[in-house]
Design an enzyme around this catalytic site. Structure first.
Site, PDB file in Angstrom:
ATOM      1  N   ARG A 137      13.125  15.060 -10.868  1.00 10.28           N
ATOM      2  CA  ARG A 137      14.657  14.481 -10.906  1.00 10.28           C
ATOM      3  C   ARG A 137      15.259  14.563 -12.125  1.00 10.28           C
ATOM      4  O   ARG A 137      16.665  14.891 -12.460  1.00 10.28           O
ATOM      5  CB  ARG A 137      14.616  12.916 -10.242  1.00 10.28           C
ATOM      6  CG  ARG A 137      16.007  12.463  -9.863  1.00 10.28           C
ATOM      7  CD  ARG A 137      16.051  11.320  -8.889  1.00 10.28           C
ATOM      8  NE  ARG A 137      15.528  10.187  -9.622  1.00 10.28           N
ATOM      9  CZ  ARG A 137      15.277   8.947  -9.274  1.00 10.28           C
ATOM     10  NH1 ARG A 137      15.349   8.957  -7.842  1.00 10.28           N
ATOM     11  NH2 ARG A 137      14.748   7.940  -9.983  1.00 10.28           N
ATOM     12  N   LYS A 195      21.294  10.993 -11.989  1.00  9.29           N
ATOM     13  CA  LYS A 195      20.946   9.525 -12.408  1.00  9.29           C
ATOM     14  C   LYS A 195      21.431   9.555 -13.949  1.00  9.29           C
ATOM     15  O   LYS A 195      20.606   9.828 -14.951  1.00  9.29           O
ATOM     16  CB  LYS A 195      19.399   9.315 -12.415  1.00  9.29           C
ATOM     17  CG  LYS A 195      19.125   7.714 -12.480  1.00  9.29           C
ATOM     18  CD  LYS A 195      17.706   7.652 -12.097  1.00  9.29           C
ATOM     19  CE  LYS A 195      17.279   6.214 -12.402  1.00  9.29           C
ATOM     20  NZ  LYS A 195      18.088   4.971 -11.550  1.00  9.29           N
ATOM     21  N   GLU A 235      24.731   3.213  -0.643  1.00  7.66           N
ATOM     22  CA  GLU A 235      23.643   2.785  -1.041  1.00  7.66           C
ATOM     23  C   GLU A 235      23.819   1.443  -1.573  1.00  7.66           C
ATOM     24  O   GLU A 235      24.816   0.905  -1.592  1.00  7.66           O
ATOM     25  CB  GLU A 235      22.895   3.901  -2.043  1.00  7.66           C
ATOM     26  CG  GLU A 235      23.752   3.718  -3.472  1.00  7.66           C
ATOM     27  CD  GLU A 235      23.192   4.779  -4.585  1.00  7.66           C
ATOM     28  OE1 GLU A 235      21.870   5.342  -4.469  1.00  7.66           O
ATOM     29  OE2 GLU A 235      23.883   5.355  -5.291  1.00  7.66           O
TER      30      GLU A 235
HETATM   31  N1  PXG Z   1      20.303   4.438  -6.078  1.00  7.17           N
HETATM   32  C1  PXG Z   1      20.590   4.027  -7.559  1.00  7.17           C
HETATM   33  C2  PXG Z   1      22.008   4.082  -7.852  1.00  7.17           C
HETATM   34  C3  PXG Z   1      19.464   3.702  -8.371  1.00  7.17           C
HETATM   35  O1  PXG Z   1      19.886   3.407  -9.558  1.00  7.17           O
HETATM   36  C4  PXG Z   1      17.867   3.927  -6.684  1.00  7.17           C
HETATM   37  C5  PXG Z   1      18.912   4.294  -5.543  1.00  7.17           C
HETATM   38  C6  PXG Z   1      16.319   3.962  -5.930  1.00  7.17           C
HETATM   39  O2  PXG Z   1      15.864   5.324  -6.560  1.00  7.17           O
HETATM   40  P1  PXG Z   1      14.331   5.190  -6.801  1.00  7.17           P
HETATM   41  O3  PXG Z   1      14.071   6.619  -7.304  1.00  7.17           O
HETATM   42  O4  PXG Z   1      13.957   4.298  -8.082  1.00  7.17           O
HETATM   43  O5  PXG Z   1      13.585   4.940  -5.606  1.00  7.17           O
HETATM   44  C7  PXG Z   1      17.881   3.677  -8.005  1.00  7.17           C
HETATM   45  C8  PXG Z   1      16.981   3.236  -8.855  1.00  7.17           C
HETATM   46  C9  PXG Z   1      16.835  -1.958 -11.966  1.00  7.17           C
HETATM   47  C10 PXG Z   1      16.197  -0.572 -11.547  1.00  7.17           C
HETATM   48  O6  PXG Z   1      16.251  -2.473 -13.063  1.00  7.17           O
HETATM   49  C11 PXG Z   1      16.886   0.001 -10.757  1.00  7.17           C
HETATM   50  C12 PXG Z   1      16.526   1.465 -10.284  1.00  7.17           C
HETATM   51  C13 PXG Z   1      15.344   1.911 -10.912  1.00  7.17           C
HETATM   52  C14 PXG Z   1      14.613   1.287 -11.742  1.00  7.17           C
HETATM   53  C15 PXG Z   1      15.130  -0.123 -12.261  1.00  7.17           C
HETATM   54  O7  PXG Z   1      17.563  -2.537 -11.381  1.00  7.17           O
HETATM   55  N2  PXG Z   1      17.310   1.945  -9.579  1.00  7.17           N
END
Ligand code: PXG
Length: 285
Positions: free
Chosen positions: A52, A151, A184
């Site tokens: 990713r 991301k 989301e």
């Molecule tokens: N949407 C967004 C905008 C994100 O930033 C996810 C979905 C979930 O994706 P993953 O691949 O993690 O299942 C994310 C990921 C935090 C933190 O500290 C947030 C994320 C990842 C790691 C830490 O809030 N968001």
């Protein structure tokens, strides 16, 4: 204890891990990142995260001057150097040092750094009681603006929605897309359960292709639970039997109230609890 940070090819002390004020990652939010869990000293879904990252980089014409294998070794080295058993990796690639102008191609060397640290988690009781959230007014990025699937280091859109949540004394907010469908949460993907079927918005609705989301979809299918990707409205959330979010930090967390409407019985439902348990087992397998 001071951390060892992997910065452009070497582990350095936290105090020496510095990037330039001319780095476009800082000047323009020009760069990409990943947030990755470490469970039992193993990097969770490592390949998926690295894939990713490279896709995000490609999306913004950013060249990562390392192979995926080199990057994985660097992460493993950083986790080991900091003795992380259960923690979190933040992996960043910034555009690098440039001038006070937007042109990204002036930046000759992208900057890569890796932080491995402990992670700030939601309190365990929030998983038992479930979380209350709100709908954000801030609309998710239009797919023809910064694509939500990238991301990127520019999280301001989500931060604005997070501020709405915090102003309302809740930890998360749901973001809708420009058409009014659920995209989301600010850092998590959305799932609901209705009559035993699990629904989640398609990534095209404006979400990041979450890695936890993919794992949870597979785990649900293994339990013979049907999973359907379809657009969801605010009403679908209000009338769900169960509601949960998935993400690297939150894992699987039940939602019990949104915009003052109670979800289901007002506590995390059976499918939410089952998938949280299956996720735990998978992460620690
Ligand atoms: N949407 C967004 C905008 C994100 O930033 C996810 C979905 C979930 O994706 P993953 O691949 O993690 O299942 C994310 C990921 C935090 C933190 O500290 C947030 C994320 C990842 C790691 C830490 O809030 N968001």
């Amino acid at each position: 204890m001071s951390l060892k940070i992997w910065l452009n090819g070497a582990l350095v002390d936290e105090a020496d891990a510095k990037v330039s004020v001319f780095d476009h990652g800082l000047l323009y939010g020009d760069g990409v990142f990943e947030g990755i869990r470490v469970y039992d000293a193993k990097i969770f879904e490592c390949q998926a995260h690295v894939d990713r990252l490279y896709e995000s980089a490609k999306g913004i014409r950013l060249v990562i001057k390392m192979s995926k294998e080199e990057l994985i070794s660097a992460m493993e080295e950083t986790v080991k150097a900091n003795g992380i058993e259960n923690g979190y990796i933040r992996l960043l690639v910034t555009r690098g040092v440039g001038t006070l102008g937007l042109n990204p191609f002036i930046c000759k060397n992208s900057c890569v750094f890796i932080i491995a640290d402990n992670i700030q988690l939601y309190p365990e009781e929030l998983y038992e009681t479930g979380m209350k959230i709100i709908s954000a007014v801030t609309v998710r990025n239009h797919p023809l603006a910064v694509p939500p699937q990238i991301k990127s280091l520019n999280y301001l859109n989500n931060i604005l929605a997070k501020i709405e949540a915090l102003d309302n004394d809740v930890p998360e907010a749901i973001m809708y897309n420009h058409m009014g469908f659920v995209a989301e949460a600010t850092g998590d993907n959305v799932f609901i359960v209705k009559k035993g079927i699990v629904y989640t918005p398609p990534v095209e609705a404006g979400s990041l292709g979450g890695i936890t989301r993919s794992v949870v979809i597979e785990l649900a299918k293994k339990e013979n639970i049907e999973v359907i990707e379809k657009n969801l409205t605010r009403f679908d959330l209000y009338s769900a039997d169960e509601f949960f979010l998935t993400g690297t930090a939150a894992e699987v967390i039940g939602i019990v109230e949104i915009d003052g409407r109670e979800i289901g019985e007002g506590k995390p439902g059976p499918i939410t609890k089952l998938l949280r348990k299956k996720f735990f087992d998978y992460a620690h397998s």
